[in-house]
Scaffold this motif. Structure first.
Motif, PDB file in Angstrom:
ATOM      1  N   GLY A 208       0.808  -1.214   0.000  1.00  0.00           N
ATOM      2  CA  GLY A 208       0.000   0.000   0.000  1.00  0.00           C
ATOM      3  C   GLY A 208       0.834   1.253   0.000  1.00  0.00           C
ATOM      4  O   GLY A 208       0.509   2.238  -0.676  1.00  0.00           O
ATOM      5  N   SER A 209       1.936   1.235   0.737  1.00  0.00           N
ATOM      6  CA  SER A 209       2.807   2.406   0.784  1.00  0.00           C
ATOM      7  C   SER A 209       3.437   2.688  -0.570  1.00  0.00           C
ATOM      8  O   SER A 209       3.609   3.848  -0.963  1.00  0.00           O
ATOM      9  CB  SER A 209       3.899   2.179   1.845  1.00  0.00           C
ATOM     10  OG  SER A 209       4.668   3.340   2.025  1.00  0.00           O
ATOM     11  N   VAL A 210       3.781   1.629  -1.317  1.00  0.00           N
ATOM     12  CA  VAL A 210       4.354   1.809  -2.655  1.00  0.00           C
ATOM     13  C   VAL A 210       3.288   2.231  -3.657  1.00  0.00           C
ATOM     14  O   VAL A 210       3.499   3.117  -4.490  1.00  0.00           O
ATOM     15  CB  VAL A 210       5.046   0.507  -3.106  1.00  0.00           C
ATOM     16  CG1 VAL A 210       5.441   0.591  -4.573  1.00  0.00           C
ATOM     17  CG2 VAL A 210       6.275   0.241  -2.255  1.00  0.00           C
ATOM     18  N   LEU A 211       2.122   1.607  -3.587  1.00  0.00           N
ATOM     19  CA  LEU A 211       1.085   1.863  -4.583  1.00  0.00           C
ATOM     20  C   LEU A 211       0.475   3.250  -4.467  1.00  0.00           C
ATOM     21  O   LEU A 211       0.274   3.939  -5.465  1.00  0.00           O
ATOM     22  CB  LEU A 211      -0.023   0.812  -4.465  1.00  0.00           C
ATOM     23  CG  LEU A 211       0.231  -0.559  -5.089  1.00  0.00           C
ATOM     24  CD1 LEU A 211      -0.944  -1.477  -4.787  1.00  0.00           C
ATOM     25  CD2 LEU A 211       0.421  -0.441  -6.586  1.00  0.00           C
ATOM     26  N   PHE A 212       0.171   3.670  -3.240  1.00  0.00           N
ATOM     27  CA  PHE A 212      -0.617   4.878  -3.063  1.00  0.00           C
ATOM     28  C   PHE A 212       0.205   6.130  -2.829  1.00  0.00           C
ATOM     29  O   PHE A 212      -0.351   7.227  -2.764  1.00  0.00           O
ATOM     30  CB  PHE A 212      -1.606   4.678  -1.909  1.00  0.00           C
ATOM     31  CG  PHE A 212      -2.667   3.654  -2.200  1.00  0.00           C
ATOM     32  CD1 PHE A 212      -3.737   3.962  -3.011  1.00  0.00           C
ATOM     33  CD2 PHE A 212      -2.572   2.380  -1.675  1.00  0.00           C
ATOM     34  CE1 PHE A 212      -4.716   3.014  -3.286  1.00  0.00           C
ATOM     35  CE2 PHE A 212      -3.543   1.436  -1.940  1.00  0.00           C
ATOM     36  CZ  PHE A 212      -4.624   1.750  -2.750  1.00  0.00           C
ATOM     37  N   GLY A 213       1.519   6.002  -2.683  1.00  0.00           N
ATOM     38  CA  GLY A 213       2.360   7.185  -2.557  1.00  0.00           C
ATOM     39  C   GLY A 213       1.956   8.051  -1.389  1.00  0.00           C
ATOM     40  O   GLY A 213       1.864   7.603  -0.253  1.00  0.00           O
ATOM     41  N   ARG A 214       1.707   9.348  -1.697  1.00  0.00           N
ATOM     42  CA  ARG A 214       1.384  10.300  -0.638  1.00  0.00           C
ATOM     43  C   ARG A 214      -0.027  10.129  -0.079  1.00  0.00           C
ATOM     44  O   ARG A 214      -0.369  10.733   0.930  1.00  0.00           O
ATOM     45  CB  ARG A 214       1.550  11.727  -1.167  1.00  0.00           C
ATOM     46  CG  ARG A 214       2.992  12.110  -1.431  1.00  0.00           C
ATOM     47  CD  ARG A 214       3.096  13.480  -2.050  1.00  0.00           C
ATOM     48  NE  ARG A 214       2.453  13.533  -3.378  1.00  0.00           N
ATOM     49  CZ  ARG A 214       2.433  14.620  -4.137  1.00  0.00           C
ATOM     50  NH1 ARG A 214       3.002  15.729  -3.707  1.00  0.00           N
ATOM     51  NH2 ARG A 214       1.854  14.601  -5.318  1.00  0.00           N
ATOM     52  N   SER A 215      -0.842   9.324  -0.724  1.00  0.00           N
ATOM     53  CA  SER A 215      -2.213   9.136  -0.266  1.00  0.00           C
ATOM     54  C   SER A 215      -2.231   8.427   1.088  1.00  0.00           C
ATOM     55  O   SER A 215      -1.437   7.514   1.332  1.00  0.00           O
ATOM     56  CB  SER A 215      -3.002   8.311  -1.289  1.00  0.00           C
ATOM     57  OG  SER A 215      -4.258   7.945  -0.773  1.00  0.00           O
ATOM     58  N   PRO A 216      -3.146   8.824   1.980  1.00  0.00           N
ATOM     59  CA  PRO A 216      -3.228   8.138   3.287  1.00  0.00           C
ATOM     60  C   PRO A 216      -3.722   6.703   3.184  1.00  0.00           C
ATOM     61  O   PRO A 216      -3.663   5.973   4.163  1.00  0.00           O
ATOM     62  CB  PRO A 216      -4.218   9.012   4.068  1.00  0.00           C
ATOM     63  CG  PRO A 216      -5.019   9.731   3.034  1.00  0.00           C
ATOM     64  CD  PRO A 216      -4.076   9.964   1.889  1.00  0.00           C
ATOM     65  N   MET A 217      -4.204   6.286   2.021  1.00  0.00           N
ATOM     66  CA  MET A 217      -4.668   4.910   1.887  1.00  0.00           C
ATOM     67  C   MET A 217      -3.553   3.900   2.129  1.00  0.00           C
ATOM     68  O   MET A 217      -3.799   2.807   2.625  1.00  0.00           O
ATOM     69  CB  MET A 217      -5.267   4.697   0.497  1.00  0.00           C
ATOM     70  CG  MET A 217      -6.689   5.197   0.349  1.00  0.00           C
ATOM     71  SD  MET A 217      -7.806   4.457   1.552  1.00  0.00           S
ATOM     72  CE  MET A 217      -7.654   2.727   1.143  1.00  0.00           C
ATOM     73  N   GLY A 218      -2.331   4.236   1.756  1.00  0.00           N
ATOM     74  CA  GLY A 218      -1.223   3.331   2.020  1.00  0.00           C
ATOM     75  C   GLY A 218      -1.027   3.086   3.506  1.00  0.00           C
ATOM     76  O   GLY A 218      -0.742   1.972   3.945  1.00  0.00           O
ATOM     77  N   LEU A 219      -1.188   4.159   4.287  1.00  0.00           N
ATOM     78  CA  LEU A 219      -1.040   4.044   5.736  1.00  0.00           C
ATOM     79  C   LEU A 219      -2.190   3.248   6.357  1.00  0.00           C
ATOM     80  O   LEU A 219      -2.004   2.509   7.323  1.00  0.00           O
ATOM     81  CB  LEU A 219      -0.973   5.445   6.348  1.00  0.00           C
ATOM     82  CG  LEU A 219      -0.793   5.558   7.858  1.00  0.00           C
ATOM     83  CD1 LEU A 219       0.536   4.982   8.280  1.00  0.00           C
ATOM     84  CD2 LEU A 219      -0.912   7.007   8.299  1.00  0.00           C
ATOM     85  N   LEU A 220      -3.378   3.359   5.779  1.00  0.00           N
ATOM     86  CA  LEU A 220      -4.550   2.725   6.357  1.00  0.00           C
ATOM     87  C   LEU A 220      -4.748   1.291   5.898  1.00  0.00           C
ATOM     88  O   LEU A 220      -5.520   0.549   6.521  1.00  0.00           O
ATOM     89  CB  LEU A 220      -5.806   3.536   6.004  1.00  0.00           C
ATOM     90  CG  LEU A 220      -5.882   4.957   6.561  1.00  0.00           C
ATOM     91  CD1 LEU A 220      -7.123   5.651   6.035  1.00  0.00           C
ATOM     92  CD2 LEU A 220      -5.881   4.949   8.071  1.00  0.00           C
ATOM     93  N   LEU A 221      -4.096   0.882   4.813  1.00  0.00           N
ATOM     94  CA  LEU A 221      -4.386  -0.409   4.206  1.00  0.00           C
ATOM     95  C   LEU A 221      -4.253  -1.586   5.172  1.00  0.00           C
ATOM     96  O   LEU A 221      -5.177  -2.415   5.264  1.00  0.00           O
ATOM     97  CB  LEU A 221      -3.510  -0.622   2.976  1.00  0.00           C
ATOM     98  CG  LEU A 221      -3.792  -1.903   2.183  1.00  0.00           C
ATOM     99  CD1 LEU A 221      -5.216  -1.886   1.639  1.00  0.00           C
ATOM    100  CD2 LEU A 221      -2.790  -2.067   1.048  1.00  0.00           C
ATOM    101  N   PRO A 222      -3.151  -1.761   5.914  1.00  0.00           N
ATOM    102  CA  PRO A 222      -3.070  -2.923   6.814  1.00  0.00           C
ATOM    103  C   PRO A 222      -4.185  -2.950   7.862  1.00  0.00           C
ATOM    104  O   PRO A 222      -4.761  -4.012   8.127  1.00  0.00           O
ATOM    105  CB  PRO A 222      -1.690  -2.773   7.468  1.00  0.00           C
ATOM    106  CG  PRO A 222      -0.911  -1.924   6.528  1.00  0.00           C
ATOM    107  CD  PRO A 222      -1.902  -0.979   5.931  1.00  0.00           C
TER     108      PRO A 222
END
Length: 461
Positions: A208-222
């Protein structure tokens, strides 16, 4: 007479030897790893979380163990004032549901996003000169911090429990007594079991951190994936679907506390979690090394996130169900009447012996008691299988030298993961009251309420 001008021959100028320009070598992974660990620990929120993992569980276990009202609705909560090894198991149950998903999100879900927010990718690439080494260092550093947090949760809760309550035996999920040494080993194994699903969430965090970049979705995915799995596991899913979710490993450690241990769901859950961890990390690595770092930031379009992230994970779930199906059922919950009867009878027999010891009565064995249980749902009006709080059991046993048959009634609240709580409903002198009068004074009645477990993969006898 004038002298003739001297003639000179121009000698060729020697060409200096050419040397190849030195090639800059990529920075070793070990050096980048140390740098990434230092970067993580320099963040105040990471330092606070690490400190909390090493302090908060000890305070929780020490405080709750001294209370008159214990968390009896939590697995092993009813034994927190009896043995120090119940505290780390209560902490483990809370951590698997809430703490570990959130910690994984903060650490692994932000490891690449932070570089996008700050626009420091080009500087890091110039220094390291290898996207692959950057990915390896960031992945290993996030894993190191997560392991430090998990170790803090396990060690601090265990030390506090043993120091405050004592290094006493623990009552297992089938009523048998584990010695202090056995309890310590199984508590350590239980915490080791949750490493695999934590790695799966960490892999999803990296993806998620790689895919979403600056988007908070990467942080929230797990955290979002973990909570979605927790909600799914609360439903009466078929066994194959349940065990194909890596979140099942956060629950299946319960089987370590029966005799014999219910290892089937544990091993399946660990293997599934490790496969998810490897798959998610490999996807994250593939996307990262192919990424264009020429811009200041990076935000992946939603369509690409779905095709690269969601589709392979969904395919992995389908493959997991197909692989587990031959060993379980794709339609049944794994909870049958025969399994419930056997689990209730086994736990009652073990706990009856414990009550016999409390009352200073002559010792008996499980073979002498010949305990059996007859369980049904809804008073016999419903099919006796699956989870629910309408299970009712009548337990029968015989004492040596007596022809009379003892009977006790229990109401069961049976969860989809196989764990259930049996609530005694009489007679009063056996299981109808929470205290039992002993020659040494009143003591908690082990037969009043107890927790037990149904093995979802076992074959009913």
């Amino acid at each position: 007479m004038t002298a003739a001008p001297a003639t000179t021959t121009d000698a060729p100028t020697p060409t200096p030897p050419t040397t190849a320009a030195p090639t800059a070598r990529p920075t070793p992974v070990g050096r980048v790893y140390r740098f990434e660990v230092a970067k993580l620990l320099s963040q105040w929120r990471i330092r606070v979380l690490v400190a909390a993992c090493w302090i908060a569980p000890a305070l929780f276990v020490a405080g709750v163990s001294q209370q008159s009202s214990l968390p009896v609705d939590t697995l092993f909560g009813r034994w927190m004032d009896t043995t120090g090894w119940a505290g780390p198991l209560v902490t483990l149950g809370f951590s698997g549901t809430w703490a570990l998903p959130l910690l994984t999100s903060v650490v692994a879900g932000d490891i690449f996003t932070s570089e996008d927010r700050l626009g420091t990718w080009r500087h890091l690439l110039v220094a390291v000169r290898s996207p692959g080494r950057i990915f390896a260092a960031k992945g290993l550093s996030s894993l190191t911090v997560l392991l430090a947090m998990i170790a803090g949760l396990a060690i601090s809760s265990s030390v506090a429990g043993v120091l405050v309550v004592g290094n006493n035996p623990l009552i297992g999920l089938d009523g048998h007594t584990l010695s202090a040494g056995e309890a310590a080993v199984r508590v350590a194994l239980a915490w080791a079991c949750v490493l695999a699903p934590t790695l799966a969430l960490a892999g999803l965090g990296l993806l998620g951190s790689v895919l979403f970049g600056r988007s908070p979705m990467g942080l929230l995915l797990p955290a979002v994936v973990a909570f979605a799995m927790q909600l799914a596991l609360m439903l009466p899913l078929p066994v194959a679907v349940r065990l194909a979710l890596p979140g099942s490993a956060f629950l299946s450690w319960n089987g370590l506390f029966t005799e014999p241990a219910q290892l089937g769901p544990i091993l399946v859950g660990v293997v599934v979690s490790l496969v998810w961890a490897v798959a998610a990390t490999a996807l994250a690595y593939t996307v990262f090394v192919r990424r264009d770092f020429s811009g200041n930031g990076h935000d992946t379009a939603g369509r690409r996130a779905i095709t690269i992230g969601l589709t392979p994970i969904a395919a992995l779930l389908v493959l997991g169900i197909a692989a587990i199906a031959p060993f379980s059922s794709v339609t049944d919950s794994g909870i049958t009447q025969a399994k419930v009867n056997r689990s209730v009878a086994t736990a009652f027999a073990h706990l009856y012996r414990l009550q016999t010891t409390q009352l200073h009565r002559p010792a008996v064995t499980e073979q002498q008691l010949r305990t059996s249980a007859a369980c049904n749902r809804g008073g016999g009006s419903r099919t006796p299988e699956g989870a629910g709080n309408d299970w009712r059991c009548v337990v029968s046993w015989r004492l040596p030298g007596s022809t009379a048959v003892g009977r006790a009634i229990y109401q069961l609240d049976l969860h989809p993961d196989g764990r259930f709580m049996a609530d005694g409903d009489g007679p009063k002198q056996v299981n109808g009251y929470f205290l039992v009068r002993t020659p040494d004074g009143d003591a908690p009645n082990p037969l009043w309420q107890f927790d037990a477990n149904v093995d979802l993969l076992s074959t009913p006898k």
